[in-house]
Design a protein around this motif. Sequence first.
Motif, mmCIF file in Angstrom:
data_model
loop_
_atom_site.group_PDB
_atom_site.id
_atom_site.type_symbol
_atom_site.label_atom_id
_atom_site.label_comp_id
_atom_site.label_asym_id
_atom_site.label_seq_id
_atom_site.Cartn_x
_atom_site.Cartn_y
_atom_site.Cartn_z
ATOM 1 N N VAL A 68 13.623 81.053 39.421
ATOM 2 C CA VAL A 68 12.600 81.085 38.175
ATOM 3 C C VAL A 68 11.173 79.897 38.814
ATOM 4 C CG1 VAL A 68 12.988 79.355 36.290
ATOM 5 C CG2 VAL A 68 14.808 80.738 36.677
ATOM 6 N N ASP A 69 10.388 80.289 38.723
ATOM 7 C CA ASP A 69 8.929 79.486 39.434
ATOM 8 C C ASP A 69 9.470 79.259 40.943
ATOM 9 O OD1 ASP A 69 7.980 79.289 36.860
ATOM 10 O OD2 ASP A 69 8.987 77.172 36.542
ATOM 11 N N GLY A 70 10.265 80.135 42.368
ATOM 12 C CA GLY A 70 10.220 80.297 42.915
ATOM 13 C C GLY A 70 11.599 79.645 43.613
#
Length: 88
Positions: free
Chosen positions: A25-27
Amino acid sequence: MRNAISDDDPVLRVGDTDRDVEVLVDGVWLFGQLSTWRLHRDAGWVGQVRFWVAAGDRRIGVFAADEIRAVGADEGPETGPPVEPGGL
């Protein structure tokens, strides 16, 4: 992460599981629990995962197979269900 799969993309297979995983999630890889694998004709394997962003902040999302990996795996994502869905 996907919020939904198009209704035009039928589910070809479904496999239920309660497996601890990490999701991207988001890196960042976050802890979660994989509840269902689904095989879609156009989207491929996707997993529905309950995951935690922070203490007390649990969410549910649909992730592509390359955004899901076993807990503690330092390398790479899952490639889809570890076994045929009927055996999960």
